[in-house]
Design an enzyme around this catalytic site. Structure first.
Site, PDB file in Angstrom:
ATOM      1  N   LYS A  72     -61.180  50.450  80.589  1.00 29.19           N
ATOM      2  CA  LYS A  72     -61.604  51.586  79.778  1.00 29.19           C
ATOM      3  C   LYS A  72     -63.116  51.508  79.575  1.00 29.19           C
ATOM      4  O   LYS A  72     -63.637  50.460  79.189  1.00 29.19           O
ATOM      5  CB  LYS A  72     -60.907  51.513  78.415  1.00 29.19           C
ATOM      6  CG  LYS A  72     -61.100  52.759  77.548  1.00 29.19           C
ATOM      7  CD  LYS A  72     -60.851  52.471  76.085  1.00 29.19           C
ATOM      8  CE  LYS A  72     -59.421  52.269  75.665  1.00 29.19           C
ATOM      9  NZ  LYS A  72     -58.611  53.468  75.613  1.00 29.19           N
ATOM     10  N   GLY A 119     -48.085  48.211  73.612  1.00 28.09           N
ATOM     11  CA  GLY A 119     -47.347  47.758  74.793  1.00 28.09           C
ATOM     12  C   GLY A 119     -46.953  48.820  75.805  1.00 28.09           C
ATOM     13  O   GLY A 119     -46.163  48.539  76.693  1.00 28.09           O
ATOM     14  N   TRP A 171     -48.751  50.179  78.279  1.00 26.73           N
ATOM     15  CA  TRP A 171     -49.167  49.764  79.637  1.00 26.73           C
ATOM     16  C   TRP A 171     -48.294  48.605  80.109  1.00 26.73           C
ATOM     17  O   TRP A 171     -47.939  48.517  81.268  1.00 26.73           O
ATOM     18  CB  TRP A 171     -50.650  49.353  79.660  1.00 26.73           C
ATOM     19  CG  TRP A 171     -51.619  50.495  79.677  1.00 26.73           C
ATOM     20  CD1 TRP A 171     -51.474  51.701  79.065  1.00 26.73           C
ATOM     21  CD2 TRP A 171     -52.885  50.530  80.348  1.00 26.73           C
ATOM     22  NE1 TRP A 171     -52.577  52.488  79.306  1.00 26.73           N
ATOM     23  CE2 TRP A 171     -53.452  51.799  80.076  1.00 26.73           C
ATOM     24  CE3 TRP A 171     -53.606  49.619  81.114  1.00 26.73           C
ATOM     25  CZ2 TRP A 171     -54.711  52.183  80.576  1.00 26.73           C
ATOM     26  CZ3 TRP A 171     -54.863  49.992  81.616  1.00 26.73           C
ATOM     27  CH2 TRP A 171     -55.407  51.262  81.355  1.00 26.73           C
ATOM     28  N   ASP A 224     -53.308  40.654  73.300  1.00 24.82           N
ATOM     29  CA  ASP A 224     -53.945  41.515  72.287  1.00 24.82           C
ATOM     30  C   ASP A 224     -54.239  40.698  71.039  1.00 24.82           C
ATOM     31  O   ASP A 224     -53.625  39.651  70.800  1.00 24.82           O
ATOM     32  CB  ASP A 224     -53.044  42.703  71.921  1.00 24.82           C
ATOM     33  CG  ASP A 224     -53.844  43.883  71.384  1.00 24.82           C
ATOM     34  OD1 ASP A 224     -54.027  44.870  72.115  1.00 24.82           O
ATOM     35  OD2 ASP A 224     -54.335  43.809  70.232  1.00 24.82           O
ATOM     36  N   ASP A 249     -57.420  47.892  78.704  1.00 22.41           N
ATOM     37  CA  ASP A 249     -57.460  49.108  77.879  1.00 22.41           C
ATOM     38  C   ASP A 249     -58.033  48.731  76.509  1.00 22.41           C
ATOM     39  O   ASP A 249     -57.826  49.429  75.527  1.00 22.41           O
ATOM     40  CB  ASP A 249     -56.033  49.674  77.745  1.00 22.41           C
ATOM     41  CG  ASP A 249     -56.018  51.123  77.254  1.00 22.41           C
ATOM     42  OD1 ASP A 249     -57.026  51.822  77.449  1.00 22.41           O
ATOM     43  OD2 ASP A 249     -54.990  51.553  76.694  1.00 22.41           O
ATOM     44  N   ASP A 266     -57.832  36.611  70.569  1.00 21.55           N
ATOM     45  CA  ASP A 266     -59.053  37.413  70.733  1.00 21.55           C
ATOM     46  C   ASP A 266     -59.625  37.086  72.107  1.00 21.55           C
ATOM     47  O   ASP A 266     -60.031  35.945  72.357  1.00 21.55           O
ATOM     48  CB  ASP A 266     -60.037  37.047  69.616  1.00 21.55           C
ATOM     49  CG  ASP A 266     -61.312  37.885  69.694  1.00 21.55           C
ATOM     50  OD1 ASP A 266     -61.523  38.579  70.709  1.00 21.55           O
ATOM     51  OD2 ASP A 266     -62.092  37.819  68.726  1.00 21.55           O
TER      52      ASP A 266
HETATM   53  N1  SAM Z   1     -52.852  49.785  76.391  1.00 25.12           N
HETATM   54  C1  SAM Z   1     -52.238  49.823  75.070  1.00 25.12           C
HETATM   55  C2  SAM Z   1     -50.909  50.526  75.191  1.00 25.12           C
HETATM   56  O1  SAM Z   1     -50.596  51.021  76.279  1.00 25.12           O
HETATM   57  O2  SAM Z   1     -50.142  50.545  74.217  1.00 25.12           O
HETATM   58  C3  SAM Z   1     -53.151  50.469  74.040  1.00 25.12           C
HETATM   59  C4  SAM Z   1     -54.379  49.655  73.804  1.00 25.12           C
HETATM   60  S1  SAM Z   1     -55.330  50.156  72.409  1.00 25.12           S
HETATM   61  C5  SAM Z   1     -56.108  51.588  72.998  1.00 25.12           C
HETATM   62  C6  SAM Z   1     -56.635  49.003  72.426  1.00 25.12           C
HETATM   63  C7  SAM Z   1     -56.228  47.593  72.053  1.00 25.12           C
HETATM   64  O3  SAM Z   1     -57.323  46.711  72.309  1.00 25.12           O
HETATM   65  C8  SAM Z   1     -55.882  47.418  70.593  1.00 25.12           C
HETATM   66  O4  SAM Z   1     -54.523  47.052  70.447  1.00 25.12           O
HETATM   67  C9  SAM Z   1     -56.806  46.287  70.114  1.00 25.12           C
HETATM   68  O5  SAM Z   1     -56.197  45.376  69.224  1.00 25.12           O
HETATM   69  C10 SAM Z   1     -57.163  45.613  71.433  1.00 25.12           C
HETATM   70  N2  SAM Z   1     -58.381  44.790  71.375  1.00 25.12           N
HETATM   71  C11 SAM Z   1     -59.610  45.159  70.944  1.00 25.12           C
HETATM   72  N3  SAM Z   1     -60.459  44.116  70.982  1.00 25.12           N
HETATM   73  C12 SAM Z   1     -59.746  43.051  71.479  1.00 25.12           C
HETATM   74  C13 SAM Z   1     -60.065  41.690  71.736  1.00 25.12           C
HETATM   75  N4  SAM Z   1     -61.299  41.202  71.483  1.00 25.12           N
HETATM   76  N5  SAM Z   1     -59.105  40.882  72.227  1.00 25.12           N
HETATM   77  C14 SAM Z   1     -57.853  41.353  72.442  1.00 25.12           C
HETATM   78  N6  SAM Z   1     -57.495  42.642  72.210  1.00 25.12           N
HETATM   79  C15 SAM Z   1     -58.418  43.487  71.726  1.00 25.12           C
END
Ligand code: SAM
Length: 234
Positions: A185, A81, A83, A105, A145, A121
């Site tokens: 990203k 969280g 961002w 997420d 992200d 998802d």
């Molecule tokens: N932006 C976040 C922050 O500031 O705390 C960090 C994000 S982290 C690098 C990447 C996130 O992408 C993870 O929490 C992961 O669960 C999520 N993610 C990956 N594939 C996903 C999907 N298909 N649907 C939703 N979230 C996904």
């Protein structure tokens, strides 16, 4: 935020040594040592951010002026969280107003004042539908992200990140209002060519940017596209 070395410069003398390594795998010891010695992690803790990633959005915003009060935004891959905290503070000052923030997420995430938090998802129809329903209108800003868990196999990790970026783009092309912005990203070496060509056509200005808080050894960078020309161009 201060230079590439991170806040405060991160002197070697401050580095934390792990005394009880028993029972940890080599890679989890490496991860823990890196976390404990990372000045951005320490700064995030000091300022109450849930993740060091918060600084990446702050730095992208410093450079590209993406976050303004009253904008309607979607934050994809939002947990834990960081961002969302930054976006909520800048889009929804006082916790409300005309702005809107939908954060999604796969993982459970604690509430952030003013934001709609969804657990789903994004790669499924249900996930997409949930975001569109919560947004209830057009978006001015789509942030992604999202990152798939690293497998250690570079080609697989790249392909998965590209698929997430592409899905975020398909959504942005559908949801953005004219003049809107898209941040995602991507892996170093640029965005997959056909996707980049589509994004280039659809926006007035497109850049790749690696904020100082992004680890130099990480292949991640961010695609920042501003001035959406409208759905017909996407
Ligand atoms: N932006 C976040 C922050 O500031 O705390 C960090 C994000 S982290 C690098 C990447 C996130 O992408 C993870 O929490 C992961 O669960 C999520 N993610 C990956 N594939 C996903 C999907 N298909 N649907 C939703 N979230 C996904």
């Amino acid at each position: 935020m201060r230079g590439r070395g991170g806040p405060g410069g991160g002197s070697r003398a401050d580095s934390v040594r792990l005394r009880t390594a028993k029972g940890r795998s080599a890679s989890s010891q490496r991860w823990l040592r890196r976390q404990l010695n990372d000045p951005w992690v320490q700064e995030a803790r000091r300022l109450g951010y849930r993740s060091r990633a918060a600084f990446k959005l702050l730095q992208l915003d410093e450079r590209f002026r993406l976050l303004r009060p009253g904008l309607r935004a979607v934050d994809l891959g939002a947990a834990p969280g960081g961002w969302t905290q930054v976006a909520a503070a800048r889009l929804l000052p006082g916790g409300g107003g005309a702005g809107r923030l939908v954060a999604l997420d796969l993982l459970e995430m604690d509430p952030v004042a003013g934001a709609d938090i969804l657990r789903a998802d994004f790669m499924t129809e249900d996930g997409l539908r949930a975001v569109l329903a919560a947004l209830d209108g057009e978006a001015d800003l789509v942030l992604s992200d999202m990152a798939a868990p690293a497998t250690g196999h570079a080609a697989t990790d790249r392909a998965r990140t590209e698929a997430l970026c592409e899905a975020a783009w398909d959504f942005a092309a559908r949801a953005l209002a004219p003049g809107g912005a898209f941040v995602a990203k991507v892996y170093r070496g640029g965005t997959e060519r056909s996707l980049l060509a589509r994004v280039n056509r659809a926006f007035a200005a497109v850049r790749h940017a690696k904020p100082p808080a992004s680890r130099p050894e990480s292949p991640e960078t961010y695609l920042v596209a501003r001035g959406f020309r409208g759905a017909a161009e996407g």
